[in-house]
Design a protein around this motif. Structure first.
Motif, short mmCIF file in Angstrom:
data_model
loop_
_atom_site.label_atom_id
_atom_site.label_comp_id
_atom_site.label_asym_id
_atom_site.label_seq_id
_atom_site.Cartn_x
_atom_site.Cartn_y
_atom_site.Cartn_z
N ALA A 31 -11.62 27.89 -5.08
CA ALA A 31 -12.63 28.30 -6.04
C ALA A 31 -12.48 27.51 -7.32
O ALA A 31 -11.38 27.13 -7.72
N HIS A 32 -13.60 27.26 -7.98
CA HIS A 32 -13.64 26.43 -9.18
C HIS A 32 -14.41 27.17 -10.26
O HIS A 32 -15.53 27.62 -10.03
N VAL A 33 -13.81 27.29 -11.43
CA VAL A 33 -14.50 27.90 -12.57
C VAL A 33 -14.52 26.90 -13.72
O VAL A 33 -13.51 26.29 -14.05
N THR A 34 -15.70 26.69 -14.29
CA THR A 34 -15.81 25.92 -15.52
C THR A 34 -16.18 26.88 -16.64
O THR A 34 -17.13 27.66 -16.52
N ASN A 90 -11.41 24.38 -16.95
CA ASN A 90 -11.84 23.91 -15.64
C ASN A 90 -10.71 24.22 -14.66
O ASN A 90 -9.85 23.41 -14.41
N GLN A 91 -10.72 25.42 -14.11
CA GLN A 91 -9.60 25.92 -13.32
C GLN A 91 -9.94 25.97 -11.84
O GLN A 91 -11.05 26.35 -11.46
N TRP A 92 -8.96 25.62 -11.01
CA TRP A 92 -9.08 25.74 -9.57
C TRP A 92 -8.13 26.81 -9.05
O TRP A 92 -7.00 26.92 -9.53
N VAL A 93 -8.59 27.59 -8.09
CA VAL A 93 -7.74 28.56 -7.39
C VAL A 93 -7.77 28.18 -5.91
O VAL A 93 -8.83 28.20 -5.27
N TYR A 94 -6.60 27.82 -5.38
CA TYR A 94 -6.50 27.28 -4.03
C TYR A 94 -6.07 28.34 -3.01
O TYR A 94 -5.72 29.46 -3.36
N MET A 95 -6.12 27.96 -1.72
CA MET A 95 -5.68 28.81 -0.61
C MET A 95 -6.35 30.19 -0.66
O MET A 95 -5.68 31.23 -0.59
N PHE A 124 -20.69 24.72 -1.20
CA PHE A 124 -20.28 25.16 -2.53
C PHE A 124 -21.10 26.39 -2.90
O PHE A 124 -22.29 26.31 -3.18
N TRP A 125 -20.41 27.53 -2.89
CA TRP A 125 -21.06 28.82 -3.06
C TRP A 125 -21.21 29.17 -4.54
O TRP A 125 -20.24 29.11 -5.30
N GLY A 178 -17.75 28.77 -8.72
CA GLY A 178 -18.15 28.32 -7.40
C GLY A 178 -17.00 28.40 -6.42
O GLY A 178 -15.83 28.25 -6.81
N VAL A 179 -17.30 28.64 -5.17
CA VAL A 179 -16.30 28.65 -4.10
C VAL A 179 -16.62 27.53 -3.13
O VAL A 179 -17.75 27.45 -2.62
N SER A 180 -15.66 26.67 -2.89
CA SER A 180 -15.85 25.49 -2.05
C SER A 180 -15.20 25.68 -0.69
O SER A 180 -13.97 25.76 -0.59
N ALA A 181 -16.03 25.75 0.36
CA ALA A 181 -15.55 25.70 1.74
C ALA A 181 -15.81 24.29 2.24
O ALA A 181 -16.96 23.90 2.45
N TYR A 182 -14.74 23.54 2.39
CA TYR A 182 -14.83 22.09 2.61
C TYR A 182 -14.39 21.80 4.04
O TYR A 182 -13.26 22.10 4.42
N PHE A 183 -15.29 21.23 4.84
CA PHE A 183 -15.05 21.02 6.26
C PHE A 183 -14.98 19.53 6.58
O PHE A 183 -15.57 18.70 5.89
N THR A 184 -14.28 19.22 7.67
CA THR A 184 -14.18 17.84 8.13
C THR A 184 -14.30 17.79 9.65
O THR A 184 -14.18 18.81 10.33
N GLY A 185 -14.56 16.60 10.15
CA GLY A 185 -14.56 16.41 11.59
C GLY A 185 -13.16 16.55 12.15
O GLY A 185 -12.16 16.45 11.42
N PRO A 186 -13.01 16.78 13.46
CA PRO A 186 -11.70 17.07 14.04
C PRO A 186 -10.76 15.88 14.07
O PRO A 186 -9.56 16.05 14.33
#
Length: 270
Positions: free
Chosen positions: A113-116, A72-77, A174-175, A241-249
């Protein structure tokens, strides 16, 4: 699309009106086939190359639920890790759905990005804005923001609340970079849980969850109050999966872009 159409969960769709309605009604939607197959293949190849390099060089990041390495690996930035990753981030349909949830002014909070891999553990159901204090009636003791943890939450049932709720303040695109299927651990979500004002109890396994099946190139988009978690990969290959995670300003971003993003990542940024 209304509550009388007989559906109990979102269906993969290219109809923008239905996708917006699904976000409001169910707390998530499945936007089908936003990226063509050749571009998805390029994103997948670049991700697998980067993930392998990070494992080889000792920079692998795994999820806290994992006890076995490389499952269960994450790749950041991702903004720094290939021009291929700009396409999901800047997709106009996905961004319009995020703005439907959050409004016109949004910030990119994280992009990873997240791979299981086969043999992973199932991730606990959770919500993304777990750190938000919950509304209180006048005179009731309030939650102090600095005391909130994932382990100290108001657990309950995923049923419509009869008291005020926080609004959604984050939204996750989540792509699906591989097909998402029940066999390979497609994301588990609980429809309409965003209207409960409660958190899922990690000790329970009987919530009415749905696995979001989606072809590669689609995006599963959920708002910050929706219960969700990764499934178990029982297939013979990775689920990516690729996670584009957004928030309010008004909210702090998870990633420190000023410190972490390379100058060339800004060169073609809108």
């Amino acid at each position: 699309m209304g509550a009388t159409d007989g559906r109990t969960k979102p269906e993969a769709s290219t109809d923008l009106e239905q996708l917006r309605s699904d976000l409001d009604r169910f707390g998530y939607c499945i936007a089908a086939n936003l990226i063509p197959p050749d571009r998805v293949a390029a994103i997948r190849a670049r991700f697998l190359e980067q993930a392998a390099a990070e494992r080889r060089d000792g920079h692998e990041r795994t999820d806290k639920v994992e006890t076995v390495s490389h499952r269960n690996q994450w790749v950041y930035m991702l903004v720094n890790k290939g021009i291929e990753f700009r396409e999901p981030l800047l997709n106009p349909t996905a961004l319009s759905l995020v703005r439907h949830v959050l409004g016109p002014e949004i910030l990119l909070s994280d992009y990873a990005a997240h791979v299981t891999h086969p043999g992973n553990r199932m991730m606990d159901l959770h919500i993304d804005q777990w750190w938000m204090p919950h509304p209180r009636m006048p005179g009731e003791p309030h939650q102090r923001p600095g005391t909130i943890t994932r382990q100290q939450q108001p657990y309950g049932e995923p049923v419509r609340a009869n008291h005020p709720l926080n609004p959604p303040v984050v939204c996750n695109c989540f792509w699906a970079i591989t097909d998402f299927t029940p066999e390979n651990g497609a994301t588990r979500l609980v429809p309409e849980s965003h209207l409960s004002g409660k958190h899922p109890d990690p000790a329970r396994l009987d919530y009415p969850e749905i696995q979001a099946e989606a072809p590669a190139g689609s995006a599963i988009i959920w708002e910050g109050r929706t219960w969700h978690g990764a499934g178990i990969n029982r297939s013979r290959g990775p689920r990516i999966g690729v996670s584009a995670y957004f928030t309010g300003p008004q909210f702090r971003q998870m990633a420190n872009w000023t410190y972490g993003a390379k100058p060339e990542a800004y060169a073609d940024a809108p």
